[in-house]
Scaffold this motif. Structure first.
Motif, PDB file in Angstrom:
ATOM      1  N   MET A 282       0.823  -1.204   0.000  1.00  0.00           N
ATOM      2  CA  MET A 282       0.000   0.000   0.000  1.00  0.00           C
ATOM      3  C   MET A 282       0.863   1.262   0.000  1.00  0.00           C
ATOM      4  SD  MET A 282      -3.060  -0.871  -0.330  1.00  0.00           S
ATOM      5  CE  MET A 282      -4.062  -2.354  -0.237  1.00  0.00           C
ATOM      6  N   ILE A 283       1.969   1.228   0.711  1.00  0.00           N
ATOM      7  CA  ILE A 283       2.889   2.369   0.688  1.00  0.00           C
ATOM      8  C   ILE A 283       3.438   2.570  -0.720  1.00  0.00           C
ATOM      9  CG2 ILE A 283       5.138   3.189   1.527  1.00  0.00           C
ATOM     10  CD1 ILE A 283       4.490   1.724   4.172  1.00  0.00           C
ATOM     11  N   ALA A 284       3.717   1.472  -1.408  1.00  0.00           N
ATOM     12  CA  ALA A 284       4.296   1.533  -2.757  1.00  0.00           C
ATOM     13  C   ALA A 284       3.267   1.901  -3.817  1.00  0.00           C
ATOM     14  CB  ALA A 284       4.927   0.179  -3.096  1.00  0.00           C
ATOM     15  N   ALA A 285       1.978   1.817  -3.489  1.00  0.00           N
ATOM     16  CA  ALA A 285       0.917   1.959  -4.498  1.00  0.00           C
ATOM     17  C   ALA A 285       0.783   3.380  -5.013  1.00  0.00           C
ATOM     18  CB  ALA A 285      -0.412   1.499  -3.910  1.00  0.00           C
ATOM     19  N   ASP A 286       0.351   3.488  -6.266  1.00  0.00           N
ATOM     20  CA  ASP A 286      -0.051   4.762  -6.858  1.00  0.00           C
ATOM     21  C   ASP A 286      -1.570   4.872  -6.973  1.00  0.00           C
ATOM     22  OD1 ASP A 286       2.598   5.963  -7.640  1.00  0.00           O
ATOM     23  OD2 ASP A 286       2.743   4.046  -8.706  1.00  0.00           O
ATOM     24  N   TRP A 287      -2.249   3.745  -6.967  1.00  0.00           N
ATOM     25  CA  TRP A 287      -3.710   3.722  -7.086  1.00  0.00           C
ATOM     26  C   TRP A 287      -4.193   2.412  -6.496  1.00  0.00           C
ATOM     27  CZ3 TRP A 287      -6.617   2.639 -12.307  1.00  0.00           C
ATOM     28  CH2 TRP A 287      -8.000   2.805 -12.125  1.00  0.00           C
ATOM     29  N   VAL A 288      -5.239   2.474  -5.678  1.00  0.00           N
ATOM     30  CA  VAL A 288      -5.804   1.287  -5.051  1.00  0.00           C
ATOM     31  C   VAL A 288      -7.249   1.126  -5.510  1.00  0.00           C
ATOM     32  CG1 VAL A 288      -6.473   0.194  -2.871  1.00  0.00           C
ATOM     33  CG2 VAL A 288      -4.302   1.437  -3.036  1.00  0.00           C
ATOM     34  N   ILE A 289      -7.558  -0.049  -6.038  1.00  0.00           N
ATOM     35  CA  ILE A 289      -8.936  -0.414  -6.359  1.00  0.00           C
ATOM     36  C   ILE A 289      -9.342  -1.463  -5.326  1.00  0.00           C
ATOM     37  CG2 ILE A 289     -10.529  -1.295  -8.102  1.00  0.00           C
ATOM     38  CD1 ILE A 289      -8.493  -0.530 -10.241  1.00  0.00           C
ATOM     39  N   GLY A 303      -3.280   8.575   2.008  1.00  0.00           N
ATOM     40  CA  GLY A 303      -3.340   9.502   0.892  1.00  0.00           C
ATOM     41  C   GLY A 303      -3.311   8.863  -0.474  1.00  0.00           C
ATOM     42  N   ARG A 304      -3.492   7.550  -0.537  1.00  0.00           N
ATOM     43  CA  ARG A 304      -3.469   6.883  -1.827  1.00  0.00           C
ATOM     44  C   ARG A 304      -4.809   7.086  -2.552  1.00  0.00           C
ATOM     45  NH1 ARG A 304       0.775   7.423  -0.341  1.00  0.00           N
ATOM     46  NH2 ARG A 304       2.415   5.894   0.038  1.00  0.00           N
ATOM     47  N   PRO A 305      -4.780   7.317  -3.851  1.00  0.00           N
ATOM     48  CA  PRO A 305      -6.032   7.389  -4.616  1.00  0.00           C
ATOM     49  C   PRO A 305      -6.770   6.059  -4.553  1.00  0.00           C
ATOM     50  CG  PRO A 305      -4.202   8.315  -5.864  1.00  0.00           C
ATOM     51  CD  PRO A 305      -3.595   7.627  -4.671  1.00  0.00           C
ATOM     52  N   VAL A 306      -8.079   6.109  -4.357  1.00  0.00           N
ATOM     53  CA  VAL A 306      -8.870   4.898  -4.156  1.00  0.00           C
ATOM     54  C   VAL A 306     -10.091   4.914  -5.076  1.00  0.00           C
ATOM     55  CG1 VAL A 306     -10.369   3.653  -2.534  1.00  0.00           C
ATOM     56  CG2 VAL A 306      -8.147   4.526  -1.774  1.00  0.00           C
ATOM     57  N   THR A 307     -10.361   3.761  -5.675  1.00  0.00           N
ATOM     58  CA  THR A 307     -11.602   3.507  -6.398  1.00  0.00           C
ATOM     59  C   THR A 307     -12.262   2.295  -5.766  1.00  0.00           C
ATOM     60  OG1 THR A 307     -10.731   4.408  -8.470  1.00  0.00           O
ATOM     61  CG2 THR A 307     -12.601   2.909  -8.644  1.00  0.00           C
ATOM     62  N   LEU A 308     -13.567   2.341  -5.557  1.00  0.00           N
ATOM     63  CA  LEU A 308     -14.272   1.259  -4.868  1.00  0.00           C
ATOM     64  C   LEU A 308     -14.851   0.255  -5.859  1.00  0.00           C
ATOM     65  CD1 LEU A 308     -16.268   2.653  -1.827  1.00  0.00           C
ATOM     66  CD2 LEU A 308     -14.366   1.050  -1.831  1.00  0.00           C
ATOM     67  N   ALA A 309     -14.516  -1.011  -5.669  1.00  0.00           N
ATOM     68  CA  ALA A 309     -15.032  -2.073  -6.531  1.00  0.00           C
ATOM     69  C   ALA A 309     -16.223  -2.791  -5.921  1.00  0.00           C
ATOM     70  CB  ALA A 309     -13.921  -3.083  -6.827  1.00  0.00           C
ATOM     71  N   ALA A 353      -8.286  11.517   2.218  1.00  0.00           N
ATOM     72  CA  ALA A 353      -7.334  11.294   3.304  1.00  0.00           C
ATOM     73  C   ALA A 353      -7.652  12.185   4.504  1.00  0.00           C
ATOM     74  CB  ALA A 353      -5.915  11.541   2.817  1.00  0.00           C
ATOM     75  N   ALA A 354      -8.005  13.434   4.245  1.00  0.00           N
ATOM     76  CA  ALA A 354      -8.296  14.375   5.326  1.00  0.00           C
ATOM     77  C   ALA A 354      -9.474  13.921   6.168  1.00  0.00           C
ATOM     78  CB  ALA A 354      -8.564  15.763   4.744  1.00  0.00           C
ATOM     79  N   GLU A 355     -10.444  13.233   5.562  1.00  0.00           N
ATOM     80  CA  GLU A 355     -11.609  12.772   6.303  1.00  0.00           C
ATOM     81  C   GLU A 355     -11.417  11.378   6.907  1.00  0.00           C
ATOM     82  OE1 GLU A 355     -15.401  13.310   4.512  1.00  0.00           O
ATOM     83  OE2 GLU A 355     -14.843  15.194   3.536  1.00  0.00           O
TER      84      GLU A 355
END
Length: 404
Positions: A282-289, A303-309, A353-355
């Motif tokens: 997760m630290i290495a990630a640029d985008w998490v789905i 702070g990683r960008p996230v898309t929900l599957a 991330a802020a929330e």
């Protein structure tokens, strides 16, 4: 059931005849699942170097157990006590990251969470069936037994969880200690190792997409299993690398051979083993789905960008990390270009991330010190003078078998 053979270890009436370090305080880690075990290994790291302390492990069982748990514990090279032996003795400190079997162990108990927060993403338990009463991780039936509050110290991540505890089990409030999240603090501490983690994953200069799934039928792997192959095939390999992080219970229930067979068509996919490596990935990630599981929540907090599957059946419980993630991210769409979905996730990441971060922990970078102090008070030992630090995430080592 036949009695298990007891271990000739540092406990028991005749222990003095065989120990090399006498007079140690005894600490028992209760490991019913791999997920709980990974949390306890982090916690134990805060005290196991002390020459005054002896740590032991046990894997609970009644008539069944999760597959792979004892193998995981043995891989930690700790001293394992058979369950019957463990419950026959009293320990100076018992550590747990799961509610299972806690009424059977003896000694002052510290209970921490095995995921992100005590506010469950689901409104109801997986076992609830047609139940209409919502459940949380702080319900009275989970932390008391016959009117007795089980934990002497109940580690909570935020003040909001204290409020929830006051509502669900007020008699346990005196045991509550707001300690933040040791796992998250370790991930923050490991952020400086991001490039090393990426090298271990063989990412190079490519963008790393991590596909994350909790367990059960409403998870990403349960609902959209074809997503893994679709994402790997859709992204150009000279620009993207893809990794998969699956909940330990997926591996425990279905077996490593079956999981690797199901993912066998995803050539180039980096599949992380269930026992370690997900934090560094997760630290290495640029985008998490991902879905409503803890790994997605931690990624969002980092702070990683996230898309929900996928989301749990119905809607996530209000106030849960999963509910915040749902409100601030776009759902994965198999019919839309991935690059556009990634851009939307990148745009939303700062506000997400802020929330999410204050919902995960209100004691950022303090958890190790708070938890260590509590354990030493329970052990009635003076605390070491050196500062307490969270353990750094282990280097990710994908399973062999996929051509990267």
């Amino acid at each position: 059931m036949a009695h298990e053979v007891w271990v000739r270890g540092p406990i028991g009436l005749d222990a003095a005849s065989r120990v090399t370090r006498p007079g140690c305080r005894t600490v028992l880690a209760v490991v019913p699942t791999v997920q709980a075990g990974t949390r306890l290994v982090e916690l134990i790291s805060l005290l196991e170097r002390d020459l005054r302390v002896q740590v032991m492990f046990t894997v609970p069982h009644s008539t069944d157990r999760w597959a792979g748990v004892e193998e995981y514990v043995r891989a930690q090279h700790g001293l394992i006590l058979p369950w019957e032996q463990a419950v026959a003795h009293r320990f100076d400190l018992v550590l747990a990251a799961s509610h299972r079997h806690l009424d059977q162990v003896r000694g002052p108990l510290m209970l921490i969470e095995h995921g992100v927060g005590r506010v469950r993403p689901r409104r109801f338990s997986r076992k609830a069936g047609g139940a209409t009463v919502e459940t949380t991780g702080l319900d009275r039936e989970l932390i008391t037994f016959r009117g007795r509050v089980l934990p002497a110290v109940l580690g909570l991540a935020t003040e909001a969880e204290v409020d929830l505890l006051r509502e669900r089990c007020p008699e346990a409030v005196p045991a509550a200690v707001v300690a933040g999240d040791l796992c998250l603090d370790g991930m923050w501490a490991g952020s400086g190792q991001r490039e090393r983690y990426r090298r271990a994953l063989g990412v190079g200069s490519r963008r790393l997409v991590v596909l994350s799934s909790t367990w059960f039928t409403d998870s990403a792997f349960g609902r959209v299993p074809k997503m893994y192959e679709a994402v790997v095939n859709a992204l150009p390999r000279d620009c993207y690398a893809v990794a998969a992080v699956l909940h330990p219970n997926i591996w425990a229930v279905h077996g490593r051979r079956q999981i690797t067979a199901w993912l066998g068509g995803c050539r180039g996919l980096r599949v992380l083993p269930p026992e370690q490596g997900w934090q560094a990935t997760m630290i290495a990630a640029d985008w998490v789905i991902g879905d409503h599981g803890s790994t997605t929540g931690y990624a969002a907090a980092m702070g990683r960008p996230v898309t929900l599957a996928s989301l749990p059946d119905g809607h996530p419980r209000p106030g849960s990390v999963a509910d915040i993630v749902r409100a601030r991210t776009k759902p994965w769409d198999a019919d839309q270009p991935l690059e556009a979905q990634e851009e939307a996730a990148i745009t939303a990441a700062p506000r997400l991330a802020a929330e999410v971060l204050p919902a995960v922990s209100s004691r950022i970078d303090c958890s190790a010190g708070i938890l260590r102090s509590a354990m030493y008070q329970m052990l009635e030992l003076s605390e070491p003078s050196a500062p307490a630090y969270p353990p750094l995430p282990a280097t990710p080592r994908p399973l062999p078998g996929w051509d990267a």
